[in-house]
Scaffold this active site. Structure first.
Site, PDB file in Angstrom:
ATOM      1  N   HIS A   1       0.832  -1.201   0.000  1.00  0.00           N
ATOM      2  CA  HIS A   1       0.000   0.000   0.000  1.00  0.00           C
ATOM      3  C   HIS A   1       0.868   1.253   0.000  1.00  0.00           C
ATOM      4  CE1 HIS A   1       0.220   1.096   4.378  1.00  0.00           C
ATOM      5  NE2 HIS A   1       0.349  -0.209   4.559  1.00  0.00           N
TER       6      HIS A   1
ATOM      7  N   ASP B   1       5.749   2.291   6.556  1.00  0.00           N
ATOM      8  CA  ASP B   1       4.468   1.591   6.443  1.00  0.00           C
ATOM      9  C   ASP B   1       3.626   2.325   5.401  1.00  0.00           C
ATOM     10  OD1 ASP B   1       2.160   0.129   6.826  1.00  0.00           O
ATOM     11  OD2 ASP B   1       1.729   0.936   8.817  1.00  0.00           O
TER      12      ASP B   1
ATOM     13  N   GLU C   1      -5.200   1.643   2.257  1.00  0.00           N
ATOM     14  CA  GLU C   1      -5.086   0.471   3.130  1.00  0.00           C
ATOM     15  C   GLU C   1      -5.322   0.851   4.587  1.00  0.00           C
ATOM     16  OE1 GLU C   1      -2.842  -2.471   5.732  1.00  0.00           O
ATOM     17  OE2 GLU C   1      -2.662  -0.297   5.546  1.00  0.00           O
ATOM     18  N   GLU C   2      -4.803   1.999   4.987  1.00  0.00           N
ATOM     19  CA  GLU C   2      -4.849   2.389   6.399  1.00  0.00           C
ATOM     20  C   GLU C   2      -6.261   2.711   6.890  1.00  0.00           C
ATOM     21  OE1 GLU C   2      -2.544   2.016   8.406  1.00  0.00           O
ATOM     22  OE2 GLU C   2      -0.615   2.208   7.388  1.00  0.00           O
TER      23      GLU C   2
ATOM     24  N   ASP D   1       4.146  -5.911   3.409  1.00  0.00           N
ATOM     25  CA  ASP D   1       3.847  -4.851   4.371  1.00  0.00           C
ATOM     26  C   ASP D   1       4.913  -4.863   5.465  1.00  0.00           C
ATOM     27  OD1 ASP D   1       2.397  -2.832   5.865  1.00  0.00           O
ATOM     28  OD2 ASP D   1       0.543  -3.610   4.997  1.00  0.00           O
TER      29      ASP D   1
ATOM     30  N   HIS E   1       3.771   3.481  12.850  1.00  0.00           N
ATOM     31  CA  HIS E   1       2.708   4.481  12.993  1.00  0.00           C
ATOM     32  C   HIS E   1       3.160   5.676  13.824  1.00  0.00           C
ATOM     33  CE1 HIS E   1      -1.239   2.457  11.529  1.00  0.00           C
ATOM     34  NE2 HIS E   1      -0.199   2.085  10.791  1.00  0.00           N
TER      35      HIS E   1
END
Length: 352
Positions: free
Chosen positions: A63, A173, A205-206, A228, A314
């Protein structure tokens, strides 16, 4: 060796969920040299195709979106409230630098600040924070071109640590997964492979694996691998586990969205052992990846998630290890070069 300039460009490009065009355009510049065709789905996901010796379809996804914010409200004094896009830990945010991209493409810097009367013992939420762009009224902010819905992205640097195999930056990410796919397609460019290879930079995606769903419906793959990141369980004071930074590619047995196909898992383990590629087995019962949608398309798709361990996921400074990147690329290249109908049928039979 990893292309550090490519890694830098991918990680520092701004592209929160729903606003990914900068990274898909950059991805296209790297892939168009190696792809036989480039397509897009209706949401903006990019799909590069390398023709194989058969119509058998293998889909790799990573992603392109990162977590961030949207401008939610501007108060009368010129302070901005934001709406999270993706999962943030608010403790990472006070005093961090942010970039607002306006509708006309201007980039305005601001600092994330904590409201003055917030009790020290309070569990922070994003509502306890605001963005300060150096304005003194709502009109000041509007005059800058900032409006409701403008994307807000963390500002970070690309940092090679003293141990130069460790790299710190934002958006690993999943920009490191995007870089893996580019490198795989590059290495296979002059190789004859049995399957037709589809490499997709998926969007959103998130916020719900949305690009993975539309891409998989469009491609209808026979086999799909989501690339990922995962957590590195080697930090003080936290849960300790087998998956660690620098220990190789992580093969996901199970996460919150999918149970990996056992036949495919065994085959990838064999590839790693036969080619002396470092690997580790990952189980994370929280969260999920593109695999959560890839596996459910049509009658079901043989699927597994391939992960690169990270520290501080994150947040606006996440750490990766270049050995894990190389192991991931090496495994995927070896797998695609050896893949044929007999291998596929042996994996199918593992479920029957």
């Amino acid at each position: 060796m990893a292309d550090l300039e490519m890694l830098k460009q991918f990680s520092l490009a701004n592209g929160i969920s729903g606003y990914e065009k900068h990274i898909t355009r950059l991805m296209k510049t790297y892939l168009e040299e190696y792809a036989d065709e480039i397509q897009y789905d209706g949401l903006g996901s990019l799909i590069a195709i390398q023709n194989g010796e058969s119509p058998f379809k293998v889909l790799l996804t990573a992603h392109v979106d990162e977590i961030g914010f949207l401008v939610k409200n501007i108060d009368e004094h010129g302070f901005i409230q934001v709406q999270p896009v993706g999962g943030w830990n608010p403790r990472h945010l006070p005093s961090s630098l942010m970039n607002i991209e306006t509708r006309d493409g201007q980039n305005i810097k601001g600092v994330m600040a904590l409201k003055q009367q917030t009790p020290k013992e309070k569990v922070l939420t994003v509502d306890d924070l605001y963005l300060d762009v150096g304005a003194f009224s709502k009109q000041d902010v509007l005059d800058m071109g900032i409006g409701k819905g403008d994307p807000v992205t963390p500002v970070s640097d690309f940092i090679m640590m003293q141990n130069e195999k460790c790299v710190l930056s934002k958006a690993w990410d999943d920009r490191i997964g995007v870089a893996v796919m580019v490198e795989v397609m590059k290495r296979l460019h002059h190789e004859k492979i049995y399957p037709t290879l589809y490499v997709a930079g998926t969007v959103q995606e998130e916020v719900g694996l949305r690009g993975a769903k539309t891409v998989a419906q469009m491609v209808q793959p026979d086999l799909a691998l989501a690339i990922d990141v995962t957590f590195s369980y080697d930090l003080p004071g936290g849960e300790q586990g087998d998956v660690r930074l620098g220990n190789g590619v992580a093969l996901c047995v199970m996460d919150g969205s999918v149970i990996g196909h056992t036949g495919l898992l065994k085959q990838l383990e064999n590839i790693c052992r036969n080619h002396h590629i470092a690997y580790q087995l990952d189980m994370d019962l929280a969260g999920g990846t593109d695999s959560g949608e890839l596996s459910k398309v049509g009658q079901g798709v043989m699927n597994l998630t391939i992960s690169i361990p990270t520290r501080y996921m994150h947040s606006h400074y996440t750490m990766i290890h270049l050995d894990d990147f190389e192991a991931t690329v090496d495994m995927l290249v070896a797998f695609l070069k050896e893949f044929d109908e007999d291998m596929y049928m042996s994996m199918v039979e593992d479920k029957r």
